[in-house]
Design an enzyme around this catalytic site. Structure first.
Site, PDB file in Angstrom:
ATOM      1  N   GLY A 229       0.796  -1.223   0.000  1.00  0.00           N
ATOM      2  CA  GLY A 229       0.000   0.000   0.000  1.00  0.00           C
ATOM      3  C   GLY A 229       0.828   1.271   0.000  1.00  0.00           C
TER       4      GLY A 229
ATOM      5  N   ASP B 133      10.263  -7.108  -1.769  1.00  0.00           N
ATOM      6  CA  ASP B 133       9.028  -7.640  -1.163  1.00  0.00           C
ATOM      7  C   ASP B 133       9.013  -9.143  -1.399  1.00  0.00           C
ATOM      8  OD1 ASP B 133       5.926  -6.083  -0.611  1.00  0.00           O
ATOM      9  OD2 ASP B 133       6.227  -8.257  -0.497  1.00  0.00           O
TER      10      ASP B 133
ATOM     11  N   ASP C 136       4.942  -3.404   6.927  1.00  0.00           N
ATOM     12  CA  ASP C 136       3.785  -3.350   7.819  1.00  0.00           C
ATOM     13  C   ASP C 136       4.001  -4.141   9.104  1.00  0.00           C
ATOM     14  OD1 ASP C 136       3.716  -5.905   6.905  1.00  0.00           O
ATOM     15  OD2 ASP C 136       1.660  -5.853   6.146  1.00  0.00           O
TER      16      ASP C 136
ATOM     17  N   CYS D 283      14.312   5.223  18.831  1.00  0.00           N
ATOM     18  CA  CYS D 283      14.176   6.212  19.900  1.00  0.00           C
ATOM     19  C   CYS D 283      12.693   6.454  20.199  1.00  0.00           C
ATOM     20  CB  CYS D 283      14.813   7.537  19.496  1.00  0.00           C
ATOM     21  SG  CYS D 283      16.598   7.551  19.390  1.00  0.00           S
TER      22      CYS D 283
ATOM     23  N   CYS E  47      -2.644  -5.645   8.419  1.00  0.00           N
ATOM     24  CA  CYS E  47      -3.713  -5.090   7.577  1.00  0.00           C
ATOM     25  C   CYS E  47      -4.738  -6.159   7.260  1.00  0.00           C
ATOM     26  CB  CYS E  47      -3.138  -4.577   6.269  1.00  0.00           C
ATOM     27  SG  CYS E  47      -1.938  -3.291   6.486  1.00  0.00           S
TER      28      CYS E  47
HETATM   29 ZN   LIG Z   1      17.717   5.797  18.481  1.00  0.00          ZN
END
Ligand SMILES: [Zn+2]
Length: 250
Positions: free
Chosen positions: A38, A59, A127, A173, A186
């Site tokens: 998508g 993919d 995803d 982070c 999905c």
């Molecule tokens: Zn980081």
């Protein structure tokens, strides 16, 4: 650039911030797009139309009928074919001048390190959190800018993680690797079709800006879209000094 390329890219060249010089940077660039679904569909289609000279699409999946509602690089005729190869056909039809490498494979850390090292910019169009973190680790290690997008149901988000900036956060982070995120697929949760187009196109825009070195990227900001009310929220995101991925980088 030959005459045909000058025409093809004329609406970019007319922009003061791009010009011939910026367009040439795109033609000389290599973008790695991980995921041809998508987000990867519109992202890769804009990178191709805009003239990014080399696009590598990764993919491991094949085109399924349930993908076609939103994964616009694929067609009904190509159901059952590898997604990377299917998207490559679409990109070649849009722009036969560029090189598109289609890889049908599930990438591990070692393979990602290899692929990321060859790219100038990386687009995370996957995803699942495991792959997102693997892509982030590879980008931090190689010092390559990462354009990250995600969409689920009616919600989208997009950001840039640029280890070249100094002091900018990485993906980890914000979303720690040990945090237990429900990996909502999905396939079970549903996705409002145009939102992947909105977010994927923004990923392409950020990637093109990074490749040309123009404007200001989304590094240090996370944009979140509520597609049901069509409202964007921008939040500043900082570096986590204890982040196990990037804390030892400058
Ligand atoms: Zn980081």
């Amino acid at each position: 650039m030959d005459d045909s390329q000058l025409l093809r890219y004329s609406r970019h060249i007319l922009l003061d911030q791009i010009g011939i010089e910026g367009q040439q940077k795109l033609l000389d660039a290599h973008a790695l797009v991980i995921g041809a679904g998508g987000l990867g569909s519109p992202a890769a289609m804009y990178l191709a139309s805009a003239g990014v000279g080399h696009i590598t699409l990764v993919d491991d999946d094949t085109v399924d009928l349930t993908n076609l509602q939103r994964q616009i690089a694929h067609t009904t005729q190509r159901v059952g074919q590898p997604k990377a190869a299917s998207a490559r056909v679409t990109l070649a039809q849009i722009n036969p001048d560029i090189t598109v490498t289609a890889l049908q494979e599930r990438v591990d850390d070692a393979r990602l390190a290899e692929l990321v090292a060859r790219a100038d910019v990386v687009l995370d169009c996957t995803d699942n959190f495991a792959t997102r973190h693997a892509v982030n680790r590879a980008c931090v290690a190689a010092g390559k800018p990462l354009v990250s997008g995600a969409v689920i149901r009616f919600d989208g988000q997009v950001s840039v993680f640029d280890p070249r900036g100094g002091g900018q956060p990485c993906y980890s982070c914000l979303f720690p690797q040990d945090q237990k995120f429900e990996d909502v697929a999905c396939s079970t949760m549903g996705v409002f079709a145009p939102l992947v187009g909105v977010v994927g196109a923004m990923q392409a825009a950020e990637a093109l800006k990074l490749l040309m070195g123009i404007g200001q990227s989304l590094a240090g900001r996370l944009l979140m879209l509520d597609g049901l009310y069509m409202e964007w929220t921008s939040i500043g995101v900082g570096r986590n000094g204890a982040c196990p991925v990037c804390a030892d980088k400058k």
